[in-house]
Design a protein around this motif. Structure first.
Motif, PDB file in Angstrom:
ATOM      1  N   ILE A 109      -4.563   5.060  -1.545  1.00 48.94           N
ATOM      2  CA  ILE A 109      -3.768   5.592  -0.443  1.00 48.94           C
ATOM      3  C   ILE A 109      -2.522   6.240  -1.025  1.00 48.94           C
ATOM      4  O   ILE A 109      -1.608   5.554  -1.495  1.00 48.94           O
ATOM      5  CB  ILE A 109      -3.371   4.486   0.552  1.00 48.94           C
ATOM      6  CG1 ILE A 109      -4.599   3.717   1.044  1.00 48.94           C
ATOM      7  CG2 ILE A 109      -2.596   5.082   1.727  1.00 48.94           C
ATOM      8  CD1 ILE A 109      -4.259   2.534   1.944  1.00 48.94           C
ATOM      9  N   ASP A 110      -2.480   7.551  -1.010  1.00 45.24           N
ATOM     10  CA  ASP A 110      -1.280   8.263  -1.431  1.00 45.24           C
ATOM     11  C   ASP A 110      -0.409   8.508  -0.207  1.00 45.24           C
ATOM     12  O   ASP A 110      -0.895   8.951   0.846  1.00 45.24           O
ATOM     13  CB  ASP A 110      -1.655   9.587  -2.098  1.00 45.24           C
ATOM     14  CG  ASP A 110      -2.282   9.379  -3.461  1.00 45.24           C
ATOM     15  OD1 ASP A 110      -1.782   8.524  -4.218  1.00 45.24           O
ATOM     16  OD2 ASP A 110      -3.281  10.060  -3.774  1.00 45.24           O
ATOM     17  N   LEU A 130      -2.810   0.890  -3.745  1.00 42.14           N
ATOM     18  CA  LEU A 130      -4.202   0.603  -4.059  1.00 42.14           C
ATOM     19  C   LEU A 130      -4.621  -0.661  -3.335  1.00 42.14           C
ATOM     20  O   LEU A 130      -3.989  -1.715  -3.491  1.00 42.14           O
ATOM     21  CB  LEU A 130      -4.396   0.418  -5.569  1.00 42.14           C
ATOM     22  CG  LEU A 130      -4.005   1.598  -6.469  1.00 42.14           C
ATOM     23  CD1 LEU A 130      -4.267   1.237  -7.932  1.00 42.14           C
ATOM     24  CD2 LEU A 130      -4.760   2.860  -6.083  1.00 42.14           C
ATOM     25  N   VAL A 131      -5.669  -0.546  -2.532  1.00 40.25           N
ATOM     26  CA  VAL A 131      -6.201  -1.690  -1.797  1.00 40.25           C
ATOM     27  C   VAL A 131      -7.591  -2.003  -2.330  1.00 40.25           C
ATOM     28  O   VAL A 131      -8.473  -1.132  -2.336  1.00 40.25           O
ATOM     29  CB  VAL A 131      -6.288  -1.401  -0.287  1.00 40.25           C
ATOM     30  CG1 VAL A 131      -6.900  -2.599   0.447  1.00 40.25           C
ATOM     31  CG2 VAL A 131      -4.917  -1.071   0.279  1.00 40.25           C
ATOM     32  N   ILE A 182      -3.452  -4.422  -4.223  1.00 42.36           N
ATOM     33  CA  ILE A 182      -3.331  -4.962  -5.578  1.00 42.36           C
ATOM     34  C   ILE A 182      -2.293  -4.193  -6.385  1.00 42.36           C
ATOM     35  O   ILE A 182      -1.880  -4.637  -7.460  1.00 42.36           O
ATOM     36  CB  ILE A 182      -4.680  -4.983  -6.320  1.00 42.36           C
ATOM     37  CG1 ILE A 182      -5.310  -3.590  -6.371  1.00 42.36           C
ATOM     38  CG2 ILE A 182      -5.628  -5.986  -5.664  1.00 42.36           C
ATOM     39  CD1 ILE A 182      -6.572  -3.521  -7.232  1.00 42.36           C
ATOM     40  N   SER A 183      -1.879  -3.046  -5.872  1.00 42.05           N
ATOM     41  CA  SER A 183      -0.802  -2.279  -6.509  1.00 42.05           C
ATOM     42  C   SER A 183      -0.115  -1.461  -5.423  1.00 42.05           C
ATOM     43  O   SER A 183      -0.777  -0.836  -4.591  1.00 42.05           O
ATOM     44  CB  SER A 183      -1.373  -1.349  -7.592  1.00 42.05           C
ATOM     45  OG  SER A 183      -0.347  -0.569  -8.186  1.00 42.05           O
ATOM     46  N   VAL A 238     -11.707   6.641  -1.373  1.00 42.17           N
ATOM     47  CA  VAL A 238     -12.278   5.566  -2.178  1.00 42.17           C
ATOM     48  C   VAL A 238     -12.341   6.079  -3.614  1.00 42.17           C
ATOM     49  O   VAL A 238     -12.702   7.243  -3.852  1.00 42.17           O
ATOM     50  CB  VAL A 238     -13.665   5.167  -1.658  1.00 42.17           C
ATOM     51  CG1 VAL A 238     -14.291   4.093  -2.549  1.00 42.17           C
ATOM     52  CG2 VAL A 238     -13.569   4.675  -0.213  1.00 42.17           C
ATOM     53  N   ALA A 239     -11.994   5.256  -4.574  1.00 40.03           N
ATOM     54  CA  ALA A 239     -11.917   5.707  -5.961  1.00 40.03           C
ATOM     55  C   ALA A 239     -13.234   6.286  -6.453  1.00 40.03           C
ATOM     56  O   ALA A 239     -13.246   7.240  -7.244  1.00 40.03           O
ATOM     57  CB  ALA A 239     -11.473   4.553  -6.865  1.00 40.03           C
ATOM     58  N   SER A 240     -14.359   5.748  -5.998  1.00 39.18           N
ATOM     59  CA  SER A 240     -15.651   6.254  -6.442  1.00 39.18           C
ATOM     60  C   SER A 240     -15.915   7.677  -5.971  1.00 39.18           C
ATOM     61  O   SER A 240     -16.791   8.362  -6.518  1.00 39.18           O
ATOM     62  CB  SER A 240     -16.774   5.328  -5.973  1.00 39.18           C
ATOM     63  OG  SER A 240     -16.756   5.185  -4.561  1.00 39.18           O
TER      64      SER A 240
END
Length: 292
Positions: A48-49, A56-57, A208-209, A238-240
Motif C-alpha cells: 500500500i503506497d 506492507l500488510v 509488518i512494515s 499484491v506483491a506477486s
C-alpha cells in the motif's frame, strides 16, 4: 460503512529386564530449530503506497480466505488506487476502501460472509506464547491469535479447534455495516490495540512494515472520525502482481523460532501479569533485492 465501537489417569507400565547384550536403539536426532527468518509469500503481501509512505500488510488466507481473495481481486483491478483514508481516529484505527470517501460506498461485488473466527489444525504454523484459562494465545505468522488448546483437537469432528485474530496494533480488519455479512471493500488498519473488536470484525492480516505510516495518517478531531482533506492511497497491489524488481525485499522473524521466543520471554518478564501478544512487534528486515 462504519466500525461500531462497543463496547487419564496414570498408566502403570511393567517392563521385563532386557538382556545385557540387547542392542540399544539409537534415539532419533532432535528436530532442527525453526529458521530464524522467513520470506513472506508474494501472493500474501499487500503493498500500500500512500501520501505518507509505504505500508506492507501480510495477508492471512488461512484466517479469512474469502476476505483475502476480495482484497487481492480489488487490488489487482486498481480499485484502491487514489482512495482516501476517509475515517481516521487517533489511538484507534485508519479506515479506507470507499470510492465515495464518505463511509457509504463500496465495490460493485457482493458483500462477504463474515469470517470472524477460523479453525486451526495440527498443521497450522502456530506458535503459542501464553495460556490463559482454557485457551492459548500466540501467533500464526505475524498475526496475533487466540485459540482453543491442541488437546481438544482429537475430540472434534474435523480435528481442529476454534480460533480468532486479536486486534493488536497493525492488525487489518474489514469494515462493515450493522449486519455481520456486510463487509465489501472497506478495511481498516489498527493504530493501537482495541480488543473490543475481537470476534466482531473479520481479521485478514497485519501490517509488518509501515505501522509508523499508519499512525502518521491524518486523523480527525471529530467524534465520527471523518477526515477533511485526507491522506490517500496512491497505489495498492499484491506483491506477486508487481515486476520482480519492484517487489519489497524483506524478511520477517519466524514466530516459531528460538529468537522470537527470546523476545517473548523478555516481554513477559517486563509486563508480568499484564503481558499480551499485542506487546510484541514481530521484527522485519530489508534484504538484498533478488535478481529478476
Amino acid at each position: 460503512m462504519r466500525i461500531q465501537m462497543a463496547a487419564a489417569g496414570a498408566v502403570l507400565m511393567l517392563f521385563s529386564a532386557a538382556p545385557a547384550f540387547a542392542r540399544q536403539e539409537t534415539p532419533p536426532p532432535p528436530a532442527p530449530p525453526a529458521a530464524e527468518w522467513r520470506t513472506p509469500d508474494a501472493a500474501d503481501l499487500l503493498v500500500i503506497d500512500t501520501t505518507r509512505g509505504r505500508i506492507l500488510v501480510e495477508m492471512s488466507p488461512e484466517i479469512a480466505p474469502a476476505h483475502v481473495e476480495r482484497i487481492r481481486l480489488l487490488a489487482g483491478k486498481g480499485f484502491y488506487d487514489g482512495l482516501a483514508w476517509h475515517r481516521v481516529i487517533d489511538w484507534f484505527m485508519a479506515q479506507t476502501g470507499d470510492p465515495l470517501g464518505t463511509g457509504d460506498g463500496q465495490s460493485w461485488y457482493p458483500d462477504l460472509k463474515a469470517e470472524f473466527t477460523f479453525r486451526r489444525g495440527p498443521g497450522s504454523a502456530f506458535a503459542g506464547v501464553a495460556e490463559p484459562a482454557g485457551a492459548v494465545v500466540g501467533f500464526m505468522g505475524a498475526l496475533p491469535v487466540q485459540t482453543q488448546p491442541d488437546a481438544l483437537m482429537p475430540g472434534t469432528t474435523d480435528g481442529k479447534v476454534h480460533g480468532w485474530g486479536l486486534y493488536c496494533p497493525g492488525v487489518a480488519g474489514m469494515a462493515r455495516d450493522e449486519p455481520n455479512d456486510s463487509a465489501n471493500s472497506q478495511f481498516f488498519l489498527m493504530r493501537q490495540a482495541y480488543p473490543s473488536l475481537d470476534k466482531r470484525y473479520t481479521v485478514w492480516g497485519r501490517v509488518i512494515s509501515g505501522l509508523s505510516v499508519v499512525r502518521a495518517l491524518k486523523a480527525s478531531p471529530n467524534p465520527d472520525g471523518i477526515v477533511s482533506e485526507p491522506d490517500r492511497m496512491t497505489r495498492v497491489r499484491v506483491a506477486s502482481d508487481l515486476p520482480q524488481a519492484e517487489r519489497p525485499a524483506i524478511r520477517v522473524m519466524d514466530t516459531r523460532s528460538p529468537a522470537f521466543r527470546a523476545l517473548v520471554d523478555q516481554a513477559r518478564q517486563a509486563r508480568g501479569a499484564d503481558f499480551s501478544p499485542c506487546d510484541i512487534e514481530v521484527p522485519v528486515e530489508e534484504t538484498a533485492q533478488a535478481a529478476p
